[in-house]
Design an enzyme around this catalytic site. Structure first.
Site, PDB file in Angstrom:
ATOM      1  N   PRO A 153       0.811  -1.224   0.000  1.00 27.67           N
ATOM      2  CA  PRO A 153       0.000   0.000   0.000  1.00 27.67           C
ATOM      3  C   PRO A 153       0.848   1.279   0.000  1.00 27.67           C
ATOM      4  O   PRO A 153       2.076   1.220  -0.090  1.00 27.67           O
ATOM      5  CB  PRO A 153      -0.768  -0.135   1.313  1.00 27.67           C
ATOM      6  N   TRP A 154       0.165   2.411   0.179  1.00 24.63           N
ATOM      7  CA  TRP A 154       0.831   3.713   0.040  1.00 24.63           C
ATOM      8  C   TRP A 154       1.183   4.373   1.365  1.00 24.63           C
ATOM      9  O   TRP A 154       1.711   5.478   1.375  1.00 24.63           O
ATOM     10  CB  TRP A 154      -0.045   4.663  -0.786  1.00 24.63           C
ATOM     11  N   LYS A 178       4.329  -5.730  -6.394  1.00 25.29           N
ATOM     12  CA  LYS A 178       3.708  -4.548  -7.011  1.00 25.29           C
ATOM     13  C   LYS A 178       3.419  -3.502  -5.934  1.00 25.29           C
ATOM     14  O   LYS A 178       2.598  -3.721  -5.050  1.00 25.29           O
ATOM     15  CB  LYS A 178       2.386  -4.897  -7.702  1.00 25.29           C
ATOM     16  N   PRO A 179       4.085  -2.345  -6.015  1.00 26.89           N
ATOM     17  CA  PRO A 179       3.774  -1.282  -5.057  1.00 26.89           C
ATOM     18  C   PRO A 179       2.480  -0.569  -5.447  1.00 26.89           C
ATOM     19  O   PRO A 179       2.026  -0.680  -6.594  1.00 26.89           O
ATOM     20  CB  PRO A 179       4.965  -0.330  -5.197  1.00 26.89           C
ATOM     21  N   SER A 180       1.927   0.187  -4.521  1.00 25.94           N
ATOM     22  CA  SER A 180       0.755   1.004  -4.837  1.00 25.94           C
ATOM     23  C   SER A 180       1.112   2.005  -5.927  1.00 25.94           C
ATOM     24  O   SER A 180       2.207   2.575  -5.935  1.00 25.94           O
ATOM     25  CB  SER A 180       0.299   1.758  -3.590  1.00 25.94           C
ATOM     26  N   GLU A 181       0.168   2.252  -6.818  1.00 28.26           N
ATOM     27  CA  GLU A 181       0.446   3.232  -7.882  1.00 28.26           C
ATOM     28  C   GLU A 181       0.570   4.650  -7.313  1.00 28.26           C
ATOM     29  O   GLU A 181       1.064   5.554  -7.978  1.00 28.26           O
ATOM     30  CB  GLU A 181      -0.640   3.185  -8.958  1.00 28.26           C
ATOM     31  N   SER A 230      -6.663  -2.496   1.901  1.00 25.99           N
ATOM     32  CA  SER A 230      -8.027  -2.364   2.426  1.00 25.99           C
ATOM     33  C   SER A 230      -8.750  -3.720   2.490  1.00 25.99           C
ATOM     34  O   SER A 230      -8.421  -4.652   1.750  1.00 25.99           O
ATOM     35  CB  SER A 230      -8.827  -1.414   1.537  1.00 25.99           C
ATOM     36  N   THR A 233     -10.397  -4.826  -0.928  1.00 24.02           N
ATOM     37  CA  THR A 233      -9.422  -5.401  -1.864  1.00 24.02           C
ATOM     38  C   THR A 233      -8.974  -6.772  -1.361  1.00 24.02           C
ATOM     39  O   THR A 233      -8.783  -7.704  -2.153  1.00 24.02           O
ATOM     40  CB  THR A 233      -8.223  -4.444  -2.067  1.00 24.02           C
ATOM     41  N   GLU A 251      -3.240  -8.504   5.463  1.00 20.78           N
ATOM     42  CA  GLU A 251      -3.153  -7.538   6.565  1.00 20.78           C
ATOM     43  C   GLU A 251      -3.993  -6.337   6.143  1.00 20.78           C
ATOM     44  O   GLU A 251      -3.582  -5.548   5.294  1.00 20.78           O
ATOM     45  CB  GLU A 251      -1.682  -7.172   6.795  1.00 20.78           C
ATOM     46  N   GLU A 382     -13.203   3.253   9.564  1.00 20.41           N
ATOM     47  CA  GLU A 382     -11.776   3.583   9.669  1.00 20.41           C
ATOM     48  C   GLU A 382     -11.520   4.934   9.000  1.00 20.41           C
ATOM     49  O   GLU A 382     -11.767   5.085   7.803  1.00 20.41           O
ATOM     50  CB  GLU A 382     -10.950   2.490   8.974  1.00 20.41           C
TER      51      GLU A 382
END
Ligand code: NDP
Length: 479
Positions: A153-154, A178-181, A230, A233, A251, A382
């Site tokens: 995630p970011w 793959k990282p978050s865009e 999230s 997802t 997670e 959240e």
């Protein structure tokens, strides 16, 4: 601090740094300006990355534990040597200050990255003997799974990538990450660093949108997916992983409750409550997100928190005096604004913040909200941002029920001077980590993961390493 930030970012596929099929813009959340162009992988490139990881697996998994460990420690050293550039890029793409409140900014994430990389290498997966006698020996062996897909995630792009990659590789798997865009740049810099250290194909890094993430989760040659992000997802990943029975570590989100008892030392705990609620501007999975305070100490704690909130500065993370940066992206800022508006409509009282004062970036001030209770969206959902609901309670049994009524179950905390009593209450919280007189404090030797809708599987320590293996039970009949 180095300003030598590279402007060309490439992916790592089959041991080569390569361009994407196209590019996409990465936005600096403190200015809303384009910070860099990142490569957008095509599905064909993802397939090449998976094929490369698959062909690297037999050799990598056949290395000894110590041989893999040596490579991964060398990788940690190389990351450390690039600290200046990584920290500055992290601040620019994620928004977090270089130093920040309580020293919990980009430097903190970078320190955590190194600490986890090195500490994880201290764990081993030696076979365990469950029985040995004259006739029979039974051993449990841990075997790597194959190709692991990692989707990050970011909020902590570099550190969470390390949480995924290092145990996966140490256990003998190969990886496609793959990282978050939203925040691909530090991870792409990590790709550049890893290229010269790891054998071809052992680690592949592809950037792009959620589509590439979805293709990872559906790929028949990927044996496991480790995902931080999230809950919706997470559910999509679980559905998509069913066809080849992928192993999963999920997670996911949290809506952690903290419970402050009547006997808590308010002056002592207020700075810790403030820090653990607003760490990374609240964009932390295990931040304290619902603060339940006994009515007898509610006003005093509010006063202490207000003093802290009015003494900090929100600004561009590159400015030395910024304690907090912007939200990482506009979507998240809008979530925070919506929850604030709902709280206002329900008659909540805003002790600080509650309005955007600077829209040059995705800034939102540190916001404390009281006269609010369960049923308001700010309590039930959240927030993942710098806004904290403070909820008065009178009865401890009732507040435990309210804490547990949430679908999430990542963390929870109890704050008190009576440690034994606090621990008893903490153990009744339905969550993966329970803290007494702290919240969200994690370390590489303590397993971390969620229950209920916060996901499943543990990260960190030996248990976390085992998540990247399957068991082979070996029965040796001696005659
Ligand atoms: P997501 O869960 O959508 O994204 C996390 C990662 O999953 C990104 O790399 C994303 O790629 C990727 N992804 C998106 N869709 C898919 C898919 N169908 N299959 C596989 N991978 C996919 O989080 P958001 O960024 O949208 O944030 C939304 C909420 O998630 C936040 O408001 C917060 O509540 C929570 N969150 C929780 C985090 C945690 O630490 N537990 C971290 C971040 C967010 P891409 O970004 O390229 O689309």
């Amino acid at each position: 601090m180095s300003t030598n930030t590279s402007t060309t970012y490439q992916m790592l596929i089959n041991g080569q740094l390569v361009d994407g099929a196209s590019t996409f813009d990465v936005i600096n959340p403190a200015t809303k300006e384009v910070l860099a162009k990142a490569p957008q992988a095509s599905v064909e490139q993802l397939n090449e990355a998976v094929a490369s990881a698959k062909s690297a697996f037999p050799v990598w998994s056949a290395l000894t534990h110590d041989e893999r460990k040596e490579k991964l420690l060398a990788l940690a050293d190389a990351i450390e040597a690039n600290g200046g550039e990584l920290i500055e890029t992290l601040s620019k793409e994620q928004g977090k200050p270089i130093k920040g409140f309580f020293d919990m900014g980009a430097g903190f994430e970078f320190g955590g990255t190194l600490a986890w990389a090195r500490a994880t290498c201290g764990y081993d997966l030696k076979p365990e003997t469950v029985q040995e006698d004259d006739n029979l020996k039974i051993e449990i062996h841990r075997k790597p799974l194959g190709v692991v897909g990692s989707i990050t995630p970011w909020n902590y792009p570099l550190m969470i990538s390390i949480w995924h990659v290092i145990p996966a590789l140490l256990a003998g798997n190969t990886v496609v990450l793959k990282p978050s865009e939203m925040t691909p740049l530090t991870v792409l810099k990590f790709a550049e660093i890893a290229k010269d250290i790891l054998p071809t194909g052992v680690l592949n890094i592809v950037s792009g949108s959620g589509e590439i993430g979805a293709a990872i989760t559906a790929h028949p040659d990927i044996s496991k997916v480790v995902f931080t992000g999230s809950t919706p997802t997470g559910r999509a990943i679980m559905r998509s992983s069913a066809d080849n029975l992928k192993r999963l570590t999920l997670e996911l989100g949290g809506n952690d409750a903290g419970i402050v008892l009547a006997d808590a030392d308010i002056e002592a705990i207020a700075p810790k409550i403030f820090a653990t609620s607003f760490i990374n501007n609240g964009q932390t999975c295990a931040a304290l997100k619902r603060l339940y305070v006994h009515e007898s100490v509610h006003d005093k704690l509010c006063d202490e928190l207000v003093k802290l909130a009015t003494s900090v500065k929100t600004g561009n993370g590159l400015e030395e005096d910024s304690d907090f940066g912007p939200l990482q992206n506009e979507k998240q800022l809008n979530i925070v604004k919506e929850l604030a508006e709902d709280a206002k409509a329900k008659g909540a009282k805003f002790l600080t913040g509650g309005e955007v004062v600077d829209d040059t970036g995705f800034f939102y001030p540190i916001t404390l909200v009281t006269d609010i209770t369960d049923g308001a969206r700010l309590v039930d959902e959240e927030q993942f941002g710098p806004i904290l609901p403070i909820i008065k309670f009178t009865d401890i049994e009732e507040v435990i029920q309210r804490a547990n009524a949430d679908d999430n179950g990542l963390g929870g905390s109890v704050w008190s001077t009576d440690i034994d009593n606090a621990q008893k209450i903490a153990s009744r919280l339905e969550c993966g980590s329970a803290w007494v007189n702290h919240h969200g404090a994690i370390q590489p030797n303590a397993p971390f993961g969620g229950v209920k809708q916060s996901g499943f599987g543990s990260e960190f320590g030996k248990v976390g390493l085992e998540e990247f293996t399957s068991i082979q039970t070996v029965h040796v009949h001696k005659a």
